[in-house]
Design a protein around this motif. Sequence first.
Motif: not given
Ligand SMILES: *Cc1c(COP(=O)(O)O)cnc(C)c1O
Length: 393
Positions: A81-82, A112, A180, A183, A205-206
Amino acid sequence: MLRRDAFDLPEGVIYLDGNSLGPLPRRAEAAVARAMQAEWGAMLIRGWNEAGWMDQPDRLGDRIAPLIGAAPGTVTVGETLSIRVFQGLAAALSLRPGRKVILTEAGNFPSDLYMAQGLIDALGQGHVLRALPATEIPAALTDEVAVLMLTEVDYRSGARHDMAALTAQAHGVGALTLWDLAHSAGALPVALTRCNADFAAGCTYKYLNGGPGAPAFFYARPDHSEITRPILAGWLGHAAPFDFAPDYAPGPGRARFRIGTPPVLQMAALDAALDIFDGVDIAALHARAIVLADRLATGFEAVCPDLRRLTPMDPARRGSQIAFAHPNGYAMVQALIAQGVIGDFRAPDILRFGLTPLYLDAGDIDTAIERFAQVIEGRLWDDPAYRTRNKVT
Ligand SMILES: *Cc1c(COP(=O)(O)O)cnc(C)c1O
């Protein structure tokens, strides 16, 4: 709605952390074993063609699309996600070359914010990141803003932004939006197409239960995909990866947002995890989560009146978690985990509980409340062992 049998949950555990890492779907175990033996083991390199590994990112994107209100052909899967936040921001800035402001919420998820800061440094074009409290964002949407980057549901409080209204307002001043959905996806109905969102990304993965390290998804509005020149130009986003041409030429539409080799085994797990959502009404799922969240909040607050609830009450304005602040929050969460009720803690003082009606019912919440009462009444949290923070909280 309750699909508890679809998950391999340890006996006696009340799992209130599916907002951080979804539990193991039974089908995922079998699917990964099959991918390892029948595909990787037996097919070796031929798996890329014969088992369809190369098509997984788009195929899984098309499975996620209905869960986030996106059309087929607009979502791809891979990377983290990052990385996807970076990619979405870069795409938005490239489409608004005269504008220098990335507008976001103070308290947005750190990655973010860091990704935005890193991108600004790398571009060296004088962009700025403007991070404001949620209430100040509408007034800050001006014609200086290139992109509004928001996490739809706040990872700490669980408060939810109005995606339709904010997207419309951003468009009103000529700005783009990056949402994003970490959640949101799998927790509540998202309507990317209807909201006319520009870019979106989320993790699997959430609430989607794809397993630790499962890849992210990325959405771009089709008209943007066709004209964006990706800043993270990977070989698998090339129009013809197996030509091995020295110069980059973007693939069509979403294909250009692919970067590197897909994580095949993790995608096999995710594919199986998504089966659980077949036929699930996400609006009904969220409504059920709200009922469970309120039951938990009422019970926990009765046990410990010092808890300060951070989650808004309006069901339309929140996700599928409930959060409280308390000075002894970390120790309380540790003591609860020792009692088999797994939630988590977010600095500085937040106790966080995810409500996932696919495998939780009212009886589980009542058990969690009973165990919380034991923790509070027996002062079980007041143990030196619970004062040392683990690496992952
Ligand atoms: C969990 C989460 C991430 C995690 O990013 P990864 O690259 O998967 O570690 C990013 N943004 C938000 C808002 C999250 O809740």
